[in-house]
Design a protein around this motif. Sequence first.
Motif, PDB file in Angstrom:
ATOM      1  N   TRP A 185       0.812  -1.144   0.029  1.00 21.34           N
ATOM      2  CA  TRP A 185      -0.001   0.013  -0.006  1.00 21.34           C
ATOM      3  C   TRP A 185       0.846   1.423  -0.080  1.00 21.34           C
ATOM      4  O   TRP A 185       0.621   2.139  -0.974  1.00 21.34           O
ATOM      5  CB  TRP A 185      -1.017  -0.071   1.218  1.00 21.34           C
ATOM      6  CG  TRP A 185      -1.685   1.147   1.495  1.00 21.34           C
ATOM      7  CD1 TRP A 185      -2.665   1.486   1.050  1.00 21.34           C
ATOM      8  CD2 TRP A 185      -1.198   2.352   2.085  1.00 21.34           C
ATOM      9  NE1 TRP A 185      -3.191   2.944   1.382  1.00 21.34           N
ATOM     10  CE2 TRP A 185      -2.304   3.117   2.132  1.00 21.34           C
ATOM     11  CE3 TRP A 185      -0.035   2.584   3.090  1.00 21.34           C
ATOM     12  CZ2 TRP A 185      -2.083   4.681   2.758  1.00 21.34           C
ATOM     13  CZ3 TRP A 185       0.051   3.976   3.598  1.00 21.34           C
ATOM     14  CH2 TRP A 185      -1.021   4.597   3.447  1.00 21.34           C
TER      15      TRP A 185
ATOM     16  N   GLU B 121       2.561   1.880  -3.355  1.00 21.12           N
ATOM     17  CA  GLU B 121       1.580   2.180  -4.477  1.00 21.12           C
ATOM     18  C   GLU B 121       1.315   3.652  -4.217  1.00 21.12           C
ATOM     19  O   GLU B 121       0.738   4.233  -5.251  1.00 21.12           O
ATOM     20  CB  GLU B 121       0.360   1.305  -4.267  1.00 21.12           C
ATOM     21  CG  GLU B 121       0.636  -0.356  -4.942  1.00 21.12           C
ATOM     22  CD  GLU B 121      -0.618  -1.127  -4.826  1.00 21.12           C
ATOM     23  OE1 GLU B 121      -0.600  -1.978  -5.442  1.00 21.12           O
ATOM     24  OE2 GLU B 121      -1.566  -0.831  -4.000  1.00 21.12           O
TER      25      GLU B 121
ATOM     26  N   GLU C 214       5.448   0.612  -9.301  1.00 22.57           N
ATOM     27  CA  GLU C 214       5.031  -0.649  -9.899  1.00 22.57           C
ATOM     28  C   GLU C 214       5.487  -1.875  -8.950  1.00 22.57           C
ATOM     29  O   GLU C 214       6.696  -1.962  -8.455  1.00 22.57           O
ATOM     30  CB  GLU C 214       5.762  -1.017 -11.078  1.00 22.57           C
ATOM     31  CG  GLU C 214       5.553  -2.261 -11.836  1.00 22.57           C
ATOM     32  CD  GLU C 214       6.289  -2.624 -12.886  1.00 22.57           C
ATOM     33  OE1 GLU C 214       6.324  -3.910 -13.565  1.00 22.57           O
ATOM     34  OE2 GLU C 214       7.104  -1.921 -13.421  1.00 22.57           O
ATOM     35  N   ILE C 215       4.649  -2.582  -8.425  1.00 18.58           N
ATOM     36  CA  ILE C 215       4.796  -3.833  -7.502  1.00 18.58           C
ATOM     37  C   ILE C 215       5.272  -4.784  -8.641  1.00 18.58           C
ATOM     38  O   ILE C 215       4.340  -5.396  -9.054  1.00 18.58           O
ATOM     39  CB  ILE C 215       3.638  -4.356  -6.717  1.00 18.58           C
ATOM     40  CG1 ILE C 215       3.186  -2.884  -5.965  1.00 18.58           C
ATOM     41  CG2 ILE C 215       3.976  -5.228  -5.773  1.00 18.58           C
ATOM     42  CD1 ILE C 215       4.370  -2.246  -4.986  1.00 18.58           C
TER      43      ILE C 215
ATOM     44  N   ALA D 285       9.298  -3.428  -5.496  1.00 16.25           N
ATOM     45  CA  ALA D 285       8.676  -2.220  -5.836  1.00 16.25           C
ATOM     46  C   ALA D 285       9.631  -1.508  -6.935  1.00 16.25           C
ATOM     47  O   ALA D 285      10.868  -1.144  -6.306  1.00 16.25           O
ATOM     48  CB  ALA D 285       8.221  -1.249  -4.924  1.00 16.25           C
TER      49      ALA D 285
END
Length: 288
Positions: A247, A250, A255-256, A279
């Motif tokens: 979270w 983001e 970009e995960i 990430a």
Amino acid sequence: MSIHLRRRAELSAGEIAGLEQAMVAFYRSPPPSYYQFADNAAQHYTPREQPFHCDLVGRVQPGNSVLEVGCGTAHLCPHVEAQGGSYTGLDFSAELLAANRRKFPRARFFPIGTAMENTFDLVASLFTIEHIADPPAYLKLLWQYCRPGGLVAIICPEFVNCPGYAPSIFFGRTPRRLREKLKRFDLPDVIGHLLDLKRNAPRWKQRALAEPPGAFWINLRPRILQGIEFASDTDAVHMVRREDLVWYYEQLGAEIVQTSAAMADVPPAVSRFSCYVLARKPLSGSIG
């Protein structure tokens, strides 16, 4: 209740600062056994026992710069160098950093808080964030060390989604075992222990599991600060949950790239108790 678990947003600056000071004092001179477990796994990373470490190392390209924040004995360093990358490590203990410099002469080591002149292709945090009293501030620091387009990698315990409770949580007034409390006829401590174990801790776990991402639960009274002998993760102050880490990044537009939840063939003994978040920082327009 005697279990002191609260969300980061509920804590004052003074409470966070006090906990940070106590933990830094501990880490400046940790017990001799503190890094023993990590050292046992230092020689070889195997897909079965360290699947997240293997994924991380596999992403290091020749010429990449890697920064590890909270490097400990720097067991990541030889794996980075074997991939053709350069390694920099940050930690609190001057004695530890000196030993690392002797062991890994091609790498660089600095005290935490040292201003870095450059950003890095990959910023790693291995089993460190659980010891951080202000996780959002720490996550922001990792982000700032990372170059645009680079990666932030976090490997740590999973304390909310896992079965049971973090080893740093104790029940009742003291961290003694229930058997010892009974032998001493310490009835108030026995009653508090049973109430915490059977009622308060399960209620907290239910609440934590239902909490929206971004809670960052903090243990204000870890076992290690109550005078007991050190054991693994008795110093954990951040009750880590993978969803909180995802979270946070983001919100910054990351970009995960990978998480422990998305990886196949991870042994249950690893996936239940550890988590991994990778990430990627945007090339432009990122916050922080």
